[in-house]
Structure formats: structure tokens, C-alpha cells
Enzyme design. Structure first.
Site, mmCIF file in Angstrom:
data_model
loop_
_atom_site.group_PDB
_atom_site.id
_atom_site.type_symbol
_atom_site.label_atom_id
_atom_site.label_comp_id
_atom_site.label_asym_id
_atom_site.label_seq_id
_atom_site.Cartn_x
_atom_site.Cartn_y
_atom_site.Cartn_z
ATOM 1 N N THR A 39 -3.565 -26.374 -14.254
ATOM 2 C CA THR A 39 -2.342 -26.154 -15.028
ATOM 3 C C THR A 39 -2.688 -25.808 -16.471
ATOM 4 O O THR A 39 -2.090 -24.907 -17.071
ATOM 5 C CB THR A 39 -1.452 -27.404 -14.981
ATOM 6 O OG1 THR A 39 -1.159 -27.699 -13.616
ATOM 7 C CG2 THR A 39 -0.155 -27.189 -15.745
ATOM 8 N N HIS A 42 -3.582 -22.305 -16.642
ATOM 9 C CA HIS A 42 -2.400 -21.430 -16.635
ATOM 10 C C HIS A 42 -1.815 -21.339 -18.040
ATOM 11 O O HIS A 42 -1.385 -20.270 -18.475
ATOM 12 C CB HIS A 42 -1.342 -21.947 -15.662
ATOM 13 C CG HIS A 42 -1.723 -21.833 -14.225
ATOM 14 N ND1 HIS A 42 -2.305 -20.710 -13.688
ATOM 15 C CD2 HIS A 42 -1.598 -22.712 -13.198
ATOM 16 C CE1 HIS A 42 -2.522 -20.890 -12.407
ATOM 17 N NE2 HIS A 42 -2.115 -22.110 -12.081
#
Ligand SMILES: [Zn+2]
Ligand SMILES: [Zn+2]
Length: 123
Positions: A39, A42
């Protein structure tokens, strides 16, 4: 204590965050270790820019020791070792009620969708 602030465009700065008071139900943690997960990658690549804002402290998988507890916290004390569970589930949806809170329909992430308040779970 320093933190990694996401500034957008694949840029982070390492700075001391502003001091914040410990709310009654919260604890302050001295972070010992913080992971960088998929994450976070990202975020780095900018694909979550609409979900988060710039100037946010990134890193939601961490461990450390309690520095200070709020006035309503009776089961933890300064010095206790802790691991942060950054997932905040609703506790009401079918997934939560069947023991799958990690796929809750309203799942939010500490550090991405919120700065602080989340349920403490005991195992
Ligand atoms: Zn993660
Ligand atoms: Zn749920």
C-alpha cells in the site's frame, strides 16, 4: 521522533511531526519499527493521491512502546510493547460478523483514511 511525510510526485520528506495532545481514549507510541508495504508503494507511485492528501505521514504497520496514555485508558501503561493493527473494520457487516473483518465492506486504514482513532483489539 521523526516521520515520513508524503509530498506527492514520488517525494517524501523526513521531519518531526507537530506535537499533538493525547486524547482521552488514545495512546502515544514511540515507534521502534515501521514497515513499508504494498500500500505504501501505491502511495509512492501516486495511484492513491485521490484517497490520501499530500503532507500526510505514511507508514501504518508499526511496533513500538507506549509513551503516554489518555485518561480513559486503564489497560495499557507507559513502557508497554505494542503492535499497531492499522485496519479499522465496522464490526457490523456480514464479513465482520463471520470473522473476516480484514475484508470488511467499510474497511479503513489508519494512516491512510484516518489519523488516529481506531478500535483497540486484544488477542
Ligand atoms: Zn500495509
Ligand atoms: Zn465490516
Amino acid at each position: 521522533m521523526k516521520a515520513a511525510f508524503y509530498r506527492g510526485n514520488k517525494t517524501f520528506t523526513i521531519e518531526a511531526p507537530p506535537e499533538q495532545p493525547v486524547n482521552a481514549d488514545d495512546v502515544k507510541i514511540e515507534v521502534a519499527y515501521c514497515g513499508i508495504c504494498g500500500t505504501d508503494m501505491h502511495v509512492y507511485h501516486g495511484v492513491m493521491d485521490e484517497r490520501i492528501t499530500h503532507n500526510r505521514v505514511i507508514g501504518h504497520e508499526m511496533s513500538g512502546r507506549i509513551l503516554e496514555v489518555g485518561t480513559n485508558v486503564n489497560d495499557l501503561k507507559a513502557g508497554d510493547p505494542v503492535v499497531v493493527r492499522p485496519l479499522v473494520a465496522c464490526g457490523e457487516c456480514a464479513a465482520c460478523k463471520n470473522g473476516y473483518s480484514h475484508v470488511c465492506k467499510q474497511l479503513t486504514f489508519l494512516g491512510l483514511d484516518s489519523h488516529g482513532a481506531f478500535k483497540r483489539l486484544h488477542y
